[in-house]
Write a protein that holds these residues in place. Structure first.
Motif, PDB file in Angstrom:
ATOM      1  N   MET A 149      68.393 122.611  66.443  1.00  0.00           N
ATOM      2  CA  MET A 149      69.660 123.039  67.032  1.00  0.00           C
ATOM      3  C   MET A 149      69.572 123.964  68.067  1.00  0.00           C
ATOM      4  N   TRP A 150      68.674 125.007  68.218  1.00  0.00           N
ATOM      5  CA  TRP A 150      68.808 126.061  68.846  1.00  0.00           C
ATOM      6  C   TRP A 150      68.146 125.379  70.259  1.00  0.00           C
ATOM      7  N   ASN A 151      67.055 124.751  70.367  1.00  0.00           N
ATOM      8  CA  ASN A 151      66.844 124.181  71.442  1.00  0.00           C
ATOM      9  C   ASN A 151      67.639 123.110  72.112  1.00  0.00           C
ATOM     10  N   ALA A 152      68.612 122.542  71.473  1.00  0.00           N
ATOM     11  CA  ALA A 152      69.611 121.615  72.072  1.00  0.00           C
ATOM     12  C   ALA A 152      70.615 122.588  72.786  1.00  0.00           C
ATOM     13  N   LEU A 153      70.659 123.723  72.629  1.00  0.00           N
ATOM     14  CA  LEU A 153      71.463 124.526  73.345  1.00  0.00           C
ATOM     15  C   LEU A 153      71.122 124.662  74.853  1.00  0.00           C
ATOM     16  N   TYR A 154      69.741 124.348  75.167  1.00  0.00           N
ATOM     17  CA  TYR A 154      69.290 124.483  76.436  1.00  0.00           C
ATOM     18  C   TYR A 154      68.870 123.167  77.248  1.00  0.00           C
ATOM     19  N   THR A 155      69.523 121.954  76.683  1.00  0.00           N
ATOM     20  CA  THR A 155      69.491 120.975  77.560  1.00  0.00           C
ATOM     21  C   THR A 155      70.711 120.412  77.918  1.00  0.00           C
ATOM     22  N   ALA A 156      70.644 119.525  79.073  1.00  0.00           N
ATOM     23  CA  ALA A 156      71.463 118.721  79.528  1.00  0.00           C
ATOM     24  C   ALA A 156      71.729 117.118  79.198  1.00  0.00           C
ATOM     25  N   GLU A 157      70.557 116.777  78.450  1.00  0.00           N
ATOM     26  CA  GLU A 157      70.429 115.332  78.073  1.00  0.00           C
ATOM     27  C   GLU A 157      71.314 114.858  77.091  1.00  0.00           C
ATOM     28  N   LYS A 158      72.007 113.884  77.101  1.00  0.00           N
ATOM     29  CA  LYS A 158      72.947 113.473  76.252  1.00  0.00           C
ATOM     30  C   LYS A 158      72.358 112.929  74.774  1.00  0.00           C
ATOM     31  N   VAL A 159      71.340 112.381  74.983  1.00  0.00           N
ATOM     32  CA  VAL A 159      70.297 111.599  73.769  1.00  0.00           C
ATOM     33  C   VAL A 159      70.031 112.886  72.945  1.00  0.00           C
ATOM     34  N   ILE A 160      69.563 113.881  73.546  1.00  0.00           N
ATOM     35  CA  ILE A 160      69.153 114.943  72.657  1.00  0.00           C
ATOM     36  C   ILE A 160      70.376 115.528  71.833  1.00  0.00           C
ATOM     37  N   ILE A 161      71.388 116.113  72.713  1.00  0.00           N
ATOM     38  CA  ILE A 161      72.739 116.363  72.267  1.00  0.00           C
ATOM     39  C   ILE A 161      73.206 115.717  71.163  1.00  0.00           C
ATOM     40  N   ARG A 162      72.974 114.388  71.380  1.00  0.00           N
ATOM     41  CA  ARG A 162      73.565 113.289  70.343  1.00  0.00           C
ATOM     42  C   ARG A 162      72.547 113.209  69.129  1.00  0.00           C
ATOM     43  N   TRP A 163      71.236 113.321  69.315  1.00  0.00           N
ATOM     44  CA  TRP A 163      70.360 113.632  67.932  1.00  0.00           C
ATOM     45  C   TRP A 163      70.768 114.644  67.141  1.00  0.00           C
ATOM     46  N   THR A 164      70.936 115.643  67.956  1.00  0.00           N
ATOM     47  CA  THR A 164      71.263 117.050  67.084  1.00  0.00           C
ATOM     48  C   THR A 164      72.484 117.204  66.535  1.00  0.00           C
ATOM     49  N   LEU A 165      73.612 116.439  66.948  1.00  0.00           N
ATOM     50  CA  LEU A 165      74.707 116.364  66.240  1.00  0.00           C
ATOM     51  C   LEU A 165      74.661 115.479  65.182  1.00  0.00           C
ATOM     52  N   LEU A 166      73.883 114.451  65.242  1.00  0.00           N
ATOM     53  CA  LEU A 166      73.730 113.443  64.158  1.00  0.00           C
ATOM     54  C   LEU A 166      72.833 114.039  62.981  1.00  0.00           C
ATOM     55  N   THR A 167      71.818 115.101  63.265  1.00  0.00           N
ATOM     56  CA  THR A 167      71.112 115.755  62.557  1.00  0.00           C
ATOM     57  C   THR A 167      71.877 116.841  61.729  1.00  0.00           C
ATOM     58  N   GLU A 168      72.789 117.652  62.289  1.00  0.00           N
ATOM     59  CA  GLU A 168      73.829 118.516  61.868  1.00  0.00           C
ATOM     60  C   GLU A 168      74.750 117.619  60.872  1.00  0.00           C
ATOM     61  N   ALA A 169      75.274 116.502  61.283  1.00  0.00           N
ATOM     62  CA  ALA A 169      76.179 115.887  60.440  1.00  0.00           C
ATOM     63  C   ALA A 169      75.451 115.372  59.069  1.00  0.00           C
ATOM     64  N   CYS A 170      74.104 115.021  59.085  1.00  0.00           N
ATOM     65  CA  CYS A 170      73.510 114.578  58.210  1.00  0.00           C
ATOM     66  C   CYS A 170      73.080 115.667  57.107  1.00  0.00           C
ATOM     67  N   TYR A 171      72.512 117.102  57.649  1.00  0.00           N
ATOM     68  CA  TYR A 171      72.434 118.079  57.000  1.00  0.00           C
ATOM     69  C   TYR A 171      73.559 118.470  56.002  1.00  0.00           C
ATOM     70  N   PHE A 172      75.055 118.726  56.684  1.00  0.00           N
ATOM     71  CA  PHE A 172      75.869 118.931  56.073  1.00  0.00           C
ATOM     72  C   PHE A 172      76.335 117.807  54.905  1.00  0.00           C
ATOM     73  N   GLY A 173      76.243 116.810  55.393  1.00  0.00           N
ATOM     74  CA  GLY A 173      76.412 115.436  54.391  1.00  0.00           C
ATOM     75  C   GLY A 173      75.538 115.633  52.993  1.00  0.00           C
ATOM     76  N   VAL A 174      74.474 115.975  53.244  1.00  0.00           N
ATOM     77  CA  VAL A 174      73.582 116.265  51.934  1.00  0.00           C
ATOM     78  C   VAL A 174      73.855 117.447  51.304  1.00  0.00           C
ATOM     79  N   GLN A 175      74.181 118.426  51.919  1.00  0.00           N
ATOM     80  CA  GLN A 175      74.723 119.599  51.156  1.00  0.00           C
ATOM     81  C   GLN A 175      75.888 119.170  50.387  1.00  0.00           C
ATOM     82  N   PHE A 176      76.867 118.491  51.143  1.00  0.00           N
ATOM     83  CA  PHE A 176      77.979 118.096  50.301  1.00  0.00           C
ATOM     84  C   PHE A 176      77.589 117.472  48.955  1.00  0.00           C
ATOM     85  N   LEU A 177      76.770 116.672  49.280  1.00  0.00           N
ATOM     86  CA  LEU A 177      76.261 115.629  48.306  1.00  0.00           C
ATOM     87  C   LEU A 177      75.607 116.420  47.045  1.00  0.00           C
TER      88      LEU A 177
END
Length: 114
Positions: free
Chosen positions: A42-70
């Motif tokens: 997530m920290w390294n995604a702050l310094y990129t402008a590529e959509k693919v990396i940003i999307r994968w970071t957001l998907l990783t974050e959503a999965c992380y919070f989803g697992v925490q919820f479960l």
């Protein structure tokens, strides 16, 4: 230092349901390597402008919070503890998942042609 002593001193007397949920012997007292890896991604995604990396970071974050919820939901079902604080924790996890998924889809959309 045992995790129960660390969380007992941090969360108070240990009589509330939140402290009982956090003081289980299975809860680690230090962040796991996977959490450290996710934070570095997530920290390294702050310094990129590529959509693919940003999307994968957001998907990783959503999965992380989803697992925490479960995990918290399964722990509550197992222990039977319920309080307003824990319900707020679960609600915040769902809000974080919804925001991450929303931005994930917004970043991937094609721009409208004018």
């Amino acid at each position: 230092m045992k995790s129960s002593l660390l969380f007992g001193s941090r969360w108070g007397s240990g009589s509330g349901s939140l402290s009982q949920l956090c003081c289980s012997p299975a809860s680690p007292s230090w962040p796991s390597p996977s959490l450290t890896s996710i934070s570095l991604i997530m920290w390294n995604a702050l310094y990129t402008a590529e959509k693919v990396i940003i999307r994968w970071t957001l998907l990783t974050e959503a999965c992380y919070f989803g697992v925490q919820f479960l995990v918290v939901t399964a722990t509550l079902a197992e222990t039977g503890l319920m309080s307003l604080g824990i319900l707020l924790l679960l609600a915040s996890r769902l809000v974080f998942v919804a925001i991450s998924v929303y931005y994930y889809y917004q970043v991937g959309r094609k721009p409208k042609k004018v």
